[in-house]
Design a protein around this motif. Sequence first.
Motif, short mmCIF file in Angstrom:
data_model
loop_
_atom_site.label_atom_id
_atom_site.label_comp_id
_atom_site.label_asym_id
_atom_site.label_seq_id
_atom_site.Cartn_x
_atom_site.Cartn_y
_atom_site.Cartn_z
N VAL A 103 -18.62 -81.68 -18.04
CA VAL A 103 -19.43 -81.95 -19.09
C VAL A 103 -20.75 -80.98 -19.29
O VAL A 103 -20.88 -80.59 -20.30
N ALA A 104 -21.37 -80.88 -18.13
CA ALA A 104 -22.59 -79.87 -18.38
C ALA A 104 -22.12 -78.42 -18.63
O ALA A 104 -22.80 -78.00 -19.49
N PHE A 105 -21.11 -78.03 -18.26
CA PHE A 105 -20.57 -76.74 -18.72
C PHE A 105 -20.36 -76.83 -20.24
O PHE A 105 -20.63 -75.80 -21.12
N MET A 106 -19.52 -77.55 -20.50
CA MET A 106 -19.08 -77.61 -21.96
C MET A 106 -20.40 -77.83 -23.07
O MET A 106 -20.26 -77.58 -24.03
N PHE A 107 -20.96 -79.11 -22.59
CA PHE A 107 -22.18 -79.07 -23.48
C PHE A 107 -23.06 -77.74 -23.48
O PHE A 107 -23.56 -77.38 -24.61
N SER A 108 -23.23 -77.34 -22.39
CA SER A 108 -24.15 -76.00 -22.28
C SER A 108 -23.38 -74.83 -23.11
O SER A 108 -24.22 -74.28 -24.05
N GLY A 127 -19.69 -74.83 -32.37
CA GLY A 127 -20.26 -75.17 -31.00
C GLY A 127 -19.32 -75.84 -30.40
O GLY A 127 -19.00 -75.67 -29.13
N ILE A 128 -18.55 -76.69 -31.11
CA ILE A 128 -17.22 -77.37 -30.61
C ILE A 128 -16.41 -76.26 -29.79
O ILE A 128 -15.86 -76.59 -28.84
N ALA A 129 -15.90 -75.19 -30.83
CA ALA A 129 -14.97 -74.19 -30.03
C ALA A 129 -15.66 -73.52 -28.89
O ALA A 129 -15.21 -73.20 -27.99
N ALA A 130 -16.99 -73.29 -29.06
CA ALA A 130 -17.50 -72.65 -27.78
C ALA A 130 -17.55 -73.76 -26.51
O ALA A 130 -17.37 -73.29 -25.54
N GLY A 131 -17.75 -74.83 -26.78
CA GLY A 131 -17.70 -75.97 -25.86
C GLY A 131 -16.31 -75.84 -25.06
O GLY A 131 -16.14 -76.03 -23.72
N ILE A 132 -15.32 -75.66 -25.94
CA ILE A 132 -13.86 -75.81 -25.40
C ILE A 132 -13.71 -74.23 -24.52
O ILE A 132 -13.04 -74.36 -23.58
N ALA A 133 -14.16 -73.27 -25.03
CA ALA A 133 -14.29 -71.88 -24.21
C ALA A 133 -14.87 -72.41 -22.95
O ALA A 133 -14.62 -71.49 -21.96
N LEU A 189 -14.67 -74.40 -20.82
CA LEU A 189 -13.62 -74.80 -20.01
C LEU A 189 -13.39 -73.70 -18.95
O LEU A 189 -12.90 -73.60 -17.94
N LEU A 190 -13.10 -72.26 -19.39
CA LEU A 190 -13.01 -71.18 -18.63
C LEU A 190 -13.76 -71.09 -17.40
O LEU A 190 -13.35 -70.58 -16.54
N VAL A 191 -15.08 -71.64 -17.54
CA VAL A 191 -15.83 -71.40 -16.45
C VAL A 191 -16.18 -72.74 -15.75
O VAL A 191 -16.28 -72.78 -14.57
N ALA A 192 -15.78 -73.97 -16.67
CA ALA A 192 -16.05 -75.33 -15.99
C ALA A 192 -14.97 -75.48 -14.75
O ALA A 192 -15.09 -75.90 -13.70
N ILE A 193 -13.61 -75.22 -15.10
CA ILE A 193 -12.53 -75.47 -14.18
C ILE A 193 -12.52 -74.78 -13.01
O ILE A 193 -12.66 -75.20 -11.90
N PRO A 194 -13.06 -73.49 -13.17
CA PRO A 194 -13.26 -72.64 -11.80
C PRO A 194 -14.59 -73.12 -11.01
O PRO A 194 -14.56 -73.18 -9.67
N SER A 195 -15.25 -73.86 -11.77
CA SER A 195 -16.42 -74.29 -11.12
C SER A 195 -16.43 -75.38 -10.03
O SER A 195 -17.06 -75.74 -9.22
N PHE A 196 -14.93 -75.83 -10.32
CA PHE A 196 -14.65 -77.06 -9.30
C PHE A 196 -14.53 -76.65 -7.78
O PHE A 196 -14.93 -77.46 -7.03
N LYS A 197 -14.11 -75.47 -7.81
CA LYS A 197 -13.64 -74.91 -6.51
C LYS A 197 -14.79 -73.98 -5.94
O LYS A 197 -14.65 -73.49 -4.77
N THR A 198 -15.38 -72.98 -6.86
CA THR A 198 -16.13 -72.05 -6.44
C THR A 198 -17.46 -72.42 -6.84
O THR A 198 -18.32 -73.04 -7.73
N ARG A 199 -18.63 -71.58 -6.03
CA ARG A 199 -19.98 -71.99 -6.38
C ARG A 199 -20.64 -70.42 -6.55
O ARG A 199 -20.04 -69.58 -5.87
N ASP A 200 -22.17 -70.46 -6.62
CA ASP A 200 -22.83 -69.52 -6.53
C ASP A 200 -22.36 -68.08 -6.88
O ASP A 200 -21.82 -67.73 -7.94
N ASP A 201 -22.19 -66.97 -5.88
CA ASP A 201 -21.65 -65.85 -6.28
C ASP A 201 -20.31 -65.72 -6.87
O ASP A 201 -20.11 -64.91 -7.85
N TYR A 202 -19.54 -66.29 -6.30
CA TYR A 202 -18.05 -66.23 -7.03
C TYR A 202 -18.27 -66.93 -8.27
O TYR A 202 -17.65 -66.14 -9.13
#
Lengths: 258, 340, 306
Positions: free
Chosen positions: B229-234, B111-117, B119-132
């Motif tokens: 937090v949300a993305f990594m937890f999820s 689970g922790i490994a997946a949580g770190i993975a 990050l691949l979507v968490a970080i882009p989510s700072f600047k993009t939303r929705d469709d992108y």
Amino acid sequence: MSLLKITDLTQRFGGLTAVSDLQLNLEEGGLYGLIGPNGAGKTTIFNMVSGFYTPTEGTINFDGNVINGKKPHTVTALGIGRTFQNIRLWHDMTVLDNIRLSQHYHLGYSVFEPFLRTKNYFKNEKRIEEKSMELLGVFNLQDIAHEYPKNLPYGIQRRVEIARALAAEPKLLLLDEPAAGLSSADVVDLIDHIRWIHDNFDITILMIEHQMEVIMNLCQYIKVIDFGKTIAEGTPDEIQKNPQVIKAYLGDEGDIYA
Amino acid sequence: MGKYQQKTVMIGGGILFGLLLILAHFKMIDLYVQSVIMFIGVNIIFATSLSIVNGYMGEFSCGHAGFMAVGAYVSSLLTVVLFTVDKETGLSILPASMSLYLFPIIIIIGGIAAGIAGLLVAIPSFKTRDDYLAIITIAVNFIIITALNNMDFVGGSRGYMGMKKVIYGMEGVFKFPYMLFWVITFAIFTVFLIRRFITSTYGKGIIAIKQDEVAAEIMSVDTNHMKLVAFMFSSGLAGVSGGLFAHVIGYVNPGSFSILKSTEGLVMVYLAGMGSLSGSVISAILFTILLELLRPLQIFKWVIIPLILILVMQFRPEGLMGDKELSDFFPKLKKFYKFK
Amino acid sequence: MLTTLLQNIINALQWGSFYSMIALGYCLVYGVLRLINFAHGDIFMVAAYIGFVFVGFLLKFMPGSGMYGWLVLAITLPVTMILTSMLGVFIERVAYRPLREKGAHRLYVVITALMVGLVLENGNLAIFGASSRKFPEIIDKVVFTFGGVRITNLKVLVIVTAIVIFIFLQTVVNRSKIGMAMRAISYDKFGIPLMGIPVNKVVVFTFIVGSSLAAIAGVLFGMSYPVLDPYMGMIIGWKAFIAAVVGGIGDIKGAFLGGFMLGFIEILIVSFFSSNLKDLIAFTILLIILVIKPTGFFGVAKSTKI
């Protein structure tokens, strides 16, 4: 004591200069107004102070800290609260939750504690809830604490939004057209409301408004801007008589017939 | 008022759980039924974890299965490497007795490994939303799958196995329906954790982001932090579901974690209602059972399920439960447990 | 060395043409409705199958070679375009329009689109079975050779078609009245009917054009890479779609160039690395581009008023 000092503030969006060379000085405890025709750049200034836009040039100094370029939640944590022209409450959360959330920066517990439910967590959640209810009580809104904003009358929503901004205990409160969309009866209430807040909270207020009744009745000092530049400053009396201001709002005598 | 009833529920639930395990242990429950219960458990974890991001935070993450894959492979690799008996030496790296209590830890590591993975979507989510952001999540899902397809040391596209041997090893030490136990335990634990998160003022920050991100940012919510937090937890919880899934079946291959699996998650979350935890649980249960019931229909299953969701979108887009919890429909339940 | 490079460029142009054509279809619908029609890749797949069935039918009456071959193509293409458009319009009418008229959250429409795609894929799987089908040969291959570089007439056809489509779309969207209506709708769906623009008619038109594009791409694809399977639309669709976004979705030249760019990336990767890594590297590159510039090369960032 200068609370907010803005020097040479300029904001350019590509080819458009929204704000240019703005100077602003707010003393602690004052009640200030910012007026000007639509598109003059007033909300842009607010957005720069709040941290949404980074100014192209200039400095914003708040309470001794330079805040331009800081992220909005940091700016709020430093003591600036804000409301919006078009009431941005969270409509699918209770009024109480709305108030609670604006204290998010000062939760008092770490990331892990909600999961572990430590004593410290419960202590702080209780504190937040009590403080929120107290604040609602001060504005006589405690009865609607568990209502959803979307179900409340617009005037009440506006009061909730102001309460939410105050929950973070700001030193400076930015009100963006608080009277927008209010009936004339509600506007009278709003004026009393803001005056009451100013008298009873240790706070400085800067307000953008179009309704002159509100500005002239409340503000001690007014700044008028148009096309991103200051065109006049002074007390309400001085502003009302200023020909530049009259021209900006009503146009030249000749224009009416052109 | 609530405390006494809460204890009753917990004790009652515990007894039920214990009963289930005893029945399973003595082979009184059909193995097929056991496997359905376990799939239900896995899906509960998968769906509720997705509901954190797609439901409460209102994002559109379409690649959730990728994180399940990470958890599945990491935990499988660890258990098989550590506990499978080497043909030549007749020994495993660690004794089977240790696997009894290392197993849940390894699942959590997955689970922790997946949580770190995540990050691949968490970080882009700072600047993009929705469709992108949706596209980025899909791309990440594809990347994880194709990467796994290219990793020959875990079997590439042929898949990886050996997990059943680990379970047999555990049973050799002490006979017990381990997977049933762990799946149900982790499922309960997941729902429990998510509930704690979302009822705290801290967790509610993500709901604020869904309803008005700008306001959230201004009202002192550190939106980037909350998204992280949300993305990594999820994704971490999705990894847990993956690890359990891998050990229930005993075999994993990258193909089982494709966009089709992600879509299953989407169906479960949107069927339930975007703001309802109990809804996601119920939806996961219903969906798993529906899949099993439709099994004889073979491929038509996958025509009917999307059609169901299309109908849901047309006539009840807010899902079965909207953003209400079970306790909103049965107020008496509020005495036993407070969801909000 | 140079010949290999040129050969690769030709292949990339052909491969990229398909991505482009599909990307343009996504772009049109997104440009007008701000809807990512996730089902579009599967519509492409259905079109390929429709073409396959129809060609099979025609080949019962005439040989698939010589002049007849071209005749078969000349009949199949419009028929496929019409049938595929009917499918596209049907989906719009039944699945998307009700949501649009209700003012439903875009999310619900997107989910519906994803589900429609699944229905198409699995419906196909149910009808045709899991084994792949071979698209019959109908055009005699003519090979041109320029100093070691081979190019077939089919490759030329594909590339030229893609370019023609691009020019056609640019003209229609930017210069015609209906194009202007399409662009207007993308800015304000609700106010536009008040201006006298028949939104539904324009939307139907958009779907017809988009589906027809998918149809052309589908038939040509079947001819170029004759193996058909129900999931072909999914992978190509997703990739074309990502390429469209990287180019800048909503912008025609963005989608067009994005498709070719992806074609180039993939062919180059295959020539330098193994083809197994093709998907992985392509997606990773796309992901990186998306993270750095989320709106793509030509896309316009949507700003929110605070």
